[in-house]
Design a protein around this motif. Sequence first.
Motif, PDB file in Angstrom:
ATOM      1  N   GLY A   1       0.797  -1.223   0.000  1.00  0.00           N
ATOM      2  CA  GLY A   1       0.000   0.000   0.000  1.00  0.00           C
ATOM      3  C   GLY A   1       0.822   1.262   0.000  1.00  0.00           C
ATOM      4  O   GLY A   1       0.297   2.359  -0.169  1.00  0.00           O
TER       5      GLY A   1
ATOM      6  N   GLU B   1      -3.834  -2.161   3.556  1.00  0.00           N
ATOM      7  CA  GLU B   1      -3.688  -3.582   3.287  1.00  0.00           C
ATOM      8  C   GLU B   1      -3.288  -4.250   4.600  1.00  0.00           C
ATOM      9  O   GLU B   1      -2.350  -3.801   5.267  1.00  0.00           O
ATOM     10  CB  GLU B   1      -2.602  -3.827   2.233  1.00  0.00           C
ATOM     11  CG  GLU B   1      -2.769  -3.033   0.951  1.00  0.00           C
ATOM     12  CD  GLU B   1      -3.816  -3.623   0.027  1.00  0.00           C
ATOM     13  OE1 GLU B   1      -4.010  -4.854   0.058  1.00  0.00           O
ATOM     14  OE2 GLU B   1      -4.440  -2.858  -0.733  1.00  0.00           O
TER      15      GLU B   1
ATOM     16  N   MET C   1      -2.834 -11.131   2.217  1.00  0.00           N
ATOM     17  CA  MET C   1      -3.093  -9.710   2.366  1.00  0.00           C
ATOM     18  C   MET C   1      -4.497  -9.386   1.850  1.00  0.00           C
ATOM     19  O   MET C   1      -4.912  -9.872   0.788  1.00  0.00           O
ATOM     20  CB  MET C   1      -2.047  -8.888   1.617  1.00  0.00           C
ATOM     21  CG  MET C   1      -0.622  -9.096   2.102  1.00  0.00           C
ATOM     22  SD  MET C   1      -0.396  -8.870   3.882  1.00  0.00           S
ATOM     23  CE  MET C   1      -0.876  -7.161   4.056  1.00  0.00           C
TER      24      MET C   1
ATOM     25  N   PRO D   1      -7.235  -6.276   0.951  1.00  0.00           N
ATOM     26  CA  PRO D   1      -7.485  -4.826   0.797  1.00  0.00           C
ATOM     27  C   PRO D   1      -8.581  -4.419   1.773  1.00  0.00           C
ATOM     28  O   PRO D   1      -9.716  -4.905   1.690  1.00  0.00           O
ATOM     29  CB  PRO D   1      -7.929  -4.693  -0.659  1.00  0.00           C
ATOM     30  CG  PRO D   1      -8.449  -6.040  -1.040  1.00  0.00           C
ATOM     31  CD  PRO D   1      -7.706  -7.048  -0.213  1.00  0.00           C
TER      32      PRO D   1
ATOM     33  N   ASP E   1     -13.185  -5.463   4.978  1.00  0.00           N
ATOM     34  CA  ASP E   1     -12.714  -5.796   3.631  1.00  0.00           C
ATOM     35  C   ASP E   1     -13.352  -4.784   2.686  1.00  0.00           C
ATOM     36  O   ASP E   1     -14.585  -4.715   2.587  1.00  0.00           O
ATOM     37  CB  ASP E   1     -13.134  -7.219   3.286  1.00  0.00           C
ATOM     38  CG  ASP E   1     -12.545  -7.703   1.964  1.00  0.00           C
ATOM     39  OD1 ASP E   1     -12.461  -6.900   1.009  1.00  0.00           O
ATOM     40  OD2 ASP E   1     -12.196  -8.895   1.872  1.00  0.00           O
TER      41      ASP E   1
END
Length: 778
Positions: free
Chosen positions: A150, A458, A465, A467, A482
Amino acid sequence: MSCARTVVPRLLALLLFVIGAAIALGGALLVTLGGSSYYLLGGIAVVVAAILLWCGHRLAGWLYAAFLAVTLGWALWEAGIDGWALAPRLIGPALLGLAFALPPVRRSIGRSGWAPAAAGLLMIVTLAGVGISDSPDRFAAPPPGQALPGGDDAAGAEWLAWGGTNAGQRFSTLDQITPANVSDLEVAWTYRTGVRQPGTKSPLQTTPLMVDGTLYLCTQTNIVIALDPETGKERWRFDPKVDPTGASAVTTCRGVAFHRVPDAADCPARIITATFDARLIALDAKTGRPCASFGNGGFVDLKTGMGVVEKGFYYVSSAPTIVRGQIVLGGWVSDNQSTDEPSGVIRAYDVASGRFSWAWDMGRPGDNREPAPGQHYTRSTPNSWAPMSADEVLGLVYVPTGGSTPDHWGGARSAAAERYGSSVVALDATTGTPRWSFQTVHHDLWDYDVGSQPTLVEVPLRGRMVPALAQPTKRGELFLLDRRTGVPVAAVEERPAPQRPPVSGDWTAPTQPYSVGMPSFAGERLRERDMWGITPFDQLWCRIRFRELRYQGPATAPATDESLIYPSIGGGMNWGGVSVDPERGLMIVNAIYYGTIAQLVPRAETDRLRAKASVAHMYDLPQPQAGTPYGIRLSGLVSPLNVPCNEPPFGTISAIDLRTQKLVWTRSIGSARDSGPMGLASRLPLRMGMPMFGGSLATRSGLVFIGATQERAFRAFDIRNGRELWRASLPAGGQANPMTYVSPASGRQFVLIAAGGHVMLQSPLGDSIVAYALPKKR
């Protein structure tokens, strides 16, 4: 027993009698409310000691010494070793105890005068050993330096969006200013906007952009200004001449947006802004002139499709979000006025032409068009006044929403409003279609709007991982979701909510969501012993006031009695949001702690009070909530000295390890230097944690910059452990989010903040933009 005739003992006796009687009377009231008996019994003991002293009896000293000994034990039992909590319990009684050592007093009552003096000295030594200037901090070992993805979305030499980028991390990869040299920072330049409206309550809260070698900012009157980033010299200024009158006493412009339109007929680089009188404007970034190819000569009327919009009932307070060529914006809607207020519709306009693209009107599901002539968007739906964020890859814009108007009675809300109010909603950036939503408060009766920008991060989850999206809230809960689906990444638990007394036409949600997988910044459930004051008198007053209120813990809902909302309607976490250092995996959170007293006032009484009051006193009256059975009266839980009744700290700054979702460190932030009783500055540099509005900035070098506090100060902290490394005085409070950039002229890194003050923090308003840099190399 013969009564003493000397003046000093009798003066001390008279003082003790008055103090003891006042404490005993207040203590008696507190006992009737179910509170502590200490004040009643202690006050009686002081009164008796005063009578004995008046008559020169040696038992006066022994009795007062015994009172001090009991007071010390009681204080340590209630407050522990917290210096700020101990201070009002110990300082006053101890100083009176020391007065017994005065020679005239000792001559009157003999050696017993040494006993209270010794006990008073012990209390002072105890307080000094604890340390009045240190609120309890928590520190852990710095986490291992495993970077999270990120960082590529971070700001660099430029600051392209309100939150640095559309991810809203408020993180910069710049590293010229480091923990080792930050103490050398000095003022590089100061710019005065010149906007100091007499009588205004509107603060300067802008966070500038820095793009293509120019700084861009807006004032609270929606003037857009371009500055030289090296010198602060003005390059151009555009004044849209807004009409500042209307329902809101506060107007705000927290930032502008920037976008390049390479094939445009004019304005290939443009500044996008919106105004208090509901206009969307595109300006040429080089000249500040309106873009002729955008809308109607550079302007779009945001009142289109809104129906009746009274002055000041609707405006855009946050910077627009630009994603996939669309300008996406919501709007602030006046609180607590009526059940018939402007819509909270979210709209998008083409950034090149200004043409309408889509609308998300939750009252018209599946219809993303503008209303037909003579029709309007659904009235009084939840609005979005906070900054949004966006994910270009997913094509989603993340919208934090508030509740339907009015805020504290919800009997007339629609099913859509109940679903989407006080939530974060992911909209398709090209169509406005909702993809998912997550509600942070059910049936919001507290004005717990989601005021913070969603921050995209992240995080690891079961070896991969994810997002994610971090959503701070005014409740003090921090939700981690999420961002593709809205499903919690950190556990969320529904807990039973306290039910209020019956309210005509309304109900209370049976449960509320709690983010049990993330640290909470809501504060502990308040108790009587948590009430505070500068002296024993205002502390007792606050304890009585607390006992008079209905308080059932978090989510205590307003009713026709007086109830306590804690955290207050201002937070928790407000519009300043959080910052994230993805390279260290740390999230920085600043939170405030104080309470709001709320009371629903029956319709007839509300209308009667408002009808007979002058405009000057409207602030003290119930807000109308027209169309409902009640108005709403709101006030702060503060002492007669206008100091929060709950114990310090009133503000903290903390770090969370995003890999473990654990608290790494927390500390109070802000001193009493610029505040005090009745709003008078104490000039005492004692750290106690102050109320604040505004957010933080993190940099690759390991620094966190923040203004925000009631104190007129700008600070830098070591992100690894929370240690304060630098502090500078500002001309007014820094109630804005800072930013950083590299000046193309010199290659130096600058850190900048707006020093605009804030009337709600008793911080005088200002009009300064202050930039700091390391000294030029000679």
